[in-house]
Design a protein around this motif. Structure first.
Motif: not given
Lengths: 787, 249
Positions: A644-645, A652-657
């Motif tokens: 999950i992390r 997740g991070d890439l998309l959110l950034t």
């Protein structure tokens, strides 16, 4: 024309606030486009150069064991250019003070000094000395995650034997740009390592002296990869060869390509939306701006300027603003693009970045933007020059108003005169009001489309990791083994449940559609690792037949009831036909699912398992990790919590950034639009408002009339923005529906709220600025001037 | 130079019927590097119920004077007392209040709110006034009792100006300041408008100042103040006022 040019410069200065806001809209739209496209171009360009300079292979195959002499036979296959035979060994790594299981892949290093394939890019230290048996080079991601430097030592368990090795170098390889461990689809730099050892040293350590278990090769120009693969499969067949594959199926390349595809889709969609919206807004704002210049245009005409000269004059004004916006957009786009590319490079282990901004992209975006602005100018000018100058210079006949629908409904007596003015002003120019509302709504909509991913990703994680994959630990054995292995796991203290799994690499075929993936065999009573139906309810495994991820069903153009051909890529490589019995809702990754016994029957094998899912008491986790490390049969251990992390930390991070950048730009556009609407309304109504000031209205009272209208339009735009945002988001979800993951359309109230807040803050700031302008209205001028 | 009233008037001995007492008004506009002296020390009193015409060519300073009297501008030097209150020292808020409760304005270009009907254009002022008359009453006074619900676009220029007059007087102001009220109208329409102004002045006793460059209008005033180059050049007192319909220009 010199005088006109002076006028141009002065008016630009007078209009600086509005010009800036328009430039902001253009700049933000352009920046979004350039950022998206240049990031993708740069990553693709960098990957291509990296592949070329570091000789990334084109065909790959694994096998059980073959003598080094076979290398000559492989090299003789027509179409083969260069061959690299090597050993690669799954290993377990131990780091003092880090209890989580770490799996690794130990690979024979490409031979130094030769033009070998898959060469290493050395980031620090040196390559290993072939005469020393304790030296390794480690991947830079793993080194970074644990802070390793050349000179540090590392405990590695190779084939059950613990070895203490010394890190001499830190490197990157074109084979491992996207680094994932067995059974994962997201990178976990701390728990999966790629290591390189001198070929002979590794062969000795892994009991592969004079032999190899992995081969990569490049092709001669014009060679057919499929023919080479067929031939290679034939050569390797008696050495336990698994089906060879080309780059398209090489893990790193394939994941990277998938992500690039996704980035491309998003970039394209965002580009079209941003360019479209900023063009629309620009058109609207510019034409209103020109409208406010009506009288000046008449005056110029009266002086004898031709329509063409006047047109050119205003075109220059607009082009100056547009150019400023474009410069702003290019600077911001390049800046954001480089920033975003570097963030991507955290996850894609590329040694360097060749940032690339194709001039044609700038050119096209500029042309679209400038045309939108000039078309807006043209239409407005056409209206303005149509009037004979004398008429335009006389006081304009008062525009025709009537009582509004609202008032005719009988609420008139509740409305003060200023409130009636607001309503009637809106209703008299419904198109203008509608355009303002639509403009603000679109701006609010892109804020939603830029931020909804967070909700969707949370939902995906919830579905994938809390409803479907509920195990605490997933264990992979080194090879398929008997059920007895499960008893050993169940006996570990703290393990409360063990469920078997058999994962078989396959090629699925339906008609002319082919897809390489794996099939998981699961126990019919599986409770930890489940499959969900399209309504996210746990599915019972049918005793016969196969379930496929819904995405795969579409990809293979197959529906329940049809027959699917399974080509097993393992063991005796049988080819079987099975009916498709249902589709599975799965947001991350793809695959097929069968009843474990049915799968084993299909393979004509006894009850065998290749891994297990474990539920473990929280308190006993570390003990379990420690015990698992000592079991030689276990190739890798995946801790669900980390999955999950990792998910959040990578995709997740890439998309959110990325979407955060987008949302920021959308916010800028929102402000630009709202501010311009307010400013233009002010210039259209300043005379009326100044008259009221002369009649004794206070500043607050006239501000109510102007800002009340803005407030009303803004409030109307917010819910419409929700609708637009939802539609845009749905469009996104549809375009990034891909292999690696599918994003569900989930919009939580907080996303809507954010959009509303961005609009409201823009309106508030614009309102305050306009309010300050209202305070400076020239009350005397109004007595002497007509409209 | 002749002065209309005593130059020696002080705060103490201002008559109760003096609405405005202006003394030594000077107005200098900085225009880049040169200064334009719009008013060069003007003294003027306006009495209750009086109708004066400020007559002069453009640039004579008459508009500047009216703006200062109306609380739209402040003089560079001199003082303006309105009912004993010094307008030159008033704050922005006090000036707004002054215009709101005490002054009625009529502009050359009417400055009606196009989105409001005749009645509502008047109501826009009566709603914020202290003891206003009803909008219908005000419109009746200017002869527009039958056109209450017409929007400005549905009214002729003269009618629009009469709505503006109704709007100006509906608050029962102490003073009515009219800046070229007939400037944008033909003469027959202008006369109808002047009749409305004259009637208000006569029936309500509102002190009225009318700015014009049209000498023909001067005969309807009690006093005609001629301005030129920022100074009062001379003052004519009409023993009998002419009715507007007797005027020609």
């Amino acid at each position: 024309m010199r005088a006109l040019n002076h006028k141009l410069v002065r008016e630009l200065w007078q209009l600086r606030g509005q010009a800036l806001a328009i430039a902001l809209v253009i700049g933000a739209g352009l920046a979004a486009v350039l950022m998206s496209i240049s990031t993708l171009d740069s990553l693709q360009n960098t990957r291509a150069i990296y592949y070329r300079d570091y000789a990334f292979a084109e065909v790959f195959a694994s096998l059980k064991r073959a003598p080094d002499s076979l290398r000559e036979r492989i090299a003789a296959i027509p179409g083969v250019n260069q061959v690299n035979t090597r050993v690669w060994a799954p290993v377990t790594i131990e780091i003092a003070g880090f209890t989580d299981p770490i799996s690794g892949l130990l690979v024979s290093a490409p031979r130094a000094g030769r033009a070998d394939l898959n060469r290493l890019y050395l980031r620090a230290g040196r390559l290993m000395d072939p005469d020393r048996s304790d030296e390794i080079v480690i991947g830079d991601a793993f080194a970074e995650a644990h802070g390793f430097q050349p000179g540090d030592r590392l405990g590695v368990i190779i084939d059950g034997k613990r070895k203490q090795l010394r890190i001499v170098g830190i490197a990157l390889s074109p084979e491992f740009i996207y680094q994932i461990g067995p059974g994962s689809i997201f990178p976990d730099f701390a728990r999966f390592a790629v290591l390189w050892m001198a070929p002979d040293v590794l062969a000795t350590a892994y009991d592969m002296d004079g032999a190899f278990n992995n081969v990569t090769l490049t092709l001669t120009h014009g060679a057919n990869a499929a023919d080479v693969i067929d031939e290679l499969d034939t050569v390797l067949e008696r050495y336990g060869g698994l089906s060879a594959y080309d780059r398209e199926d090489q893990t790193s390349h394939r994941f990277l390509s998938e992500e690039f595809k996704q980035l491309e889709q998003m970039g394209r969609t965002f580009s079209v939306i941003f360019l479209g919206i900023s063009a629309f807004l620009l058109n609207m704002v510019i034409s209103r701006l020109i409208n406010t210049q009506r009288e000046e245009i008449a005056t110029l005409k009266a002086f004898g300027y031709s329509n063409l000269a006047i047109g050119a004059h205003y075109a220059k004004l607009v082009v100056a603003i547009v150019l400023f916006g474009i410069v702003l957009g290019v600077i911001a786009g390049v800046w954001f693009g480089q920033g975003l590319s570097h963030i991507y490079m955290e996850y894609y282990r590329l040694p360097y970045l060749h940032y690339q901004l194709r001039p044609v992209i700038v050119l096209v975006a500029t042309l679209v933007t400038a045309s939108a602005a000039l078309i807006g100018t043209l239409f407005a000018l056409q209206r303005a020059v149509r009037l004979p100058p004398a008429q335009a210079m006389r006081p304009e006949p008062p525009p025709v108003y009537r009582a509004t629908v609202v008032e005719r409904l009988g609420v008139q007596r509740w409305l003060s005169q200023p409130s009636r003015m607001i309503l009637r002003h809106i209703e008299r120019r419904p198109l203008k009001a509608a355009l303002s509302v639509i403009g603000i709504a679109f701006a609010g909509g892109i804020v939603i489309s830029g931020t909804f991913f967070k909700d969707s990703i949370d939902f995906m994680v919830e579905a994938e990791f809390r409803l479907a994959q509920r195990e605490d630990i997933a264990v992979t054995f080194t090879e398929a083994t008997s059920y007895a292995a499960l008893h050993e796991l169940a006996a570990l203290p703290g393990v409360t449940r063990v469920e078997p799994v058999r994962v078989v690499p396959v090629r699925l075929r339906h008609g002319h559609h082919v897809y390489r993936t794996s099939v998981q065999g699961l126990a019919p009573n599986a409770d930890l690792h489940r499959s969900l139906d399209l309504n996210l309810q746990p599915l019972a495994f049918p005793p016969q037949g196969i379930l496929l991820t819904e995405y795969l069903g579409t990809r293979l153009a197959i529906k329940p009831g049809d027959t699917l051909t399974i080509e097993v890529l393992d063991g005796s490589q049988p080819v079987r036909e099975v009916p498709l019995v249902g589709l599975v809702q799965q947001y991350i990754g793809v695959g097929g699912y069968m009843d474990l016994d049915a799968l084993n029957r299909l393979l004509r094998e006894d009850r065998a398992v290749s891994g297990a899912f474990l539920a473990v008491d929280e308190a006993d986790r570390e003990t379990v990790y420690a015990r698992l490390k000592t079991m030689p049969r276990i190739a890798s251990v995946r801790v669900q919590e980390n999955s999950i992390r990792n998910y959040y930390a990578s995709i997740g991070d890439l998309l959110l950034t990325y979407t955060a950048f987008i949302a920021g730009l959308a916010g800028a556009i929102t402000f630009g639009v709202v501010y311009n609407s307010a400013r233009i309304t002010l210039s259209e109504r300043s005379r009326e408002l100044a008259s009221l000031r002369v009649l004794g209205f206070t500043r607050g009272e006239i501000a109510y009339i102007l800002l009340g209208e803005l407030a009303l339009l803004t409030l109307a735009a917010i819910p419409l923005g929700f609708v637009v945002g939802r539609a845009l988001s749905a469009h996104f979800v549809a375009t990034i529906h891909q292999e690696l993951f599918r994003v569900p359309l989930i919009l939580e109230p907080d996303t809507y709220t954010l959009s509303a807040i961005v609009i409201l803050i823009s309106a508030l700031v614009s309102g305050l600025i306009v309010r300050r302008r209202l305070d400076q209205l020239d009350l005397i001028a109004v007595l002497k001037t007509k409209e | 130079m002749s002065t209309p009233d005593s130059n020696n008037a002080t705060h103490a001995d201002i008559d109760a019927d003096v609405v405005f007492h202006a003394h030594g008004i000077t107005k200098i506009y900085p225009m880049g590097e040169v200064e334009v002296q719009a008013l060069r020390g003007v003294d003027l009193d306006l009495h209750t119920g009086e109708l004066i015409v400020l007559l002069g060519p453009s640039g004579s300073g008459k508009s500047t004077l009216l703006n200062i009297l109306g609380g739209l501008d402040t003089p560079t030097a001199g003082c303006v007392l309105y009912r004993g209150r010094d307008l030159t020292r008033a704050t922005e808020r006090e000036l707004t209040e002054y215009r709101r409760y005490h002054v009625g304005f009529v502009f050359q270009f009417y400055n009606l709110i196009p989105s409001l009907t005749a009645r509502e254009n008047v109501a826009v002022v009566t709603e914020i006034a202290r003891k206003p008359m009803r909008p219908e009453e005000a419109l009746e006074l200017v002869g527009l009792g039958k056109r209450l619900d017409h929007f400005p676009a549905q009214l002729s220029g003269g009618e629009q100006q009469r709505v503006a007059i109704a709007r100006a007087i509906a608050k029962n102001p102490e003073v009515l300041l009219c800046d070229e009220p007939t400037g944008a109208l033909d003469s027959s329409t202008g006369i109808v408008v002047l009749e409305a102004i004259e009637r208000i002045n006569r029936e309500l006793g509102t002190a009225t100042a009318v700015i014009t460059h049209n000498a023909g209008i001067a005969l309807m005033a009690d006093r005609v103040i001629h301005l030129g180059d920022g100074l009062i050049t001379h003052v004519n007192i009409n023993e009998t006022r002419k009715a507007p319909h007797e005027l020609t220009w």
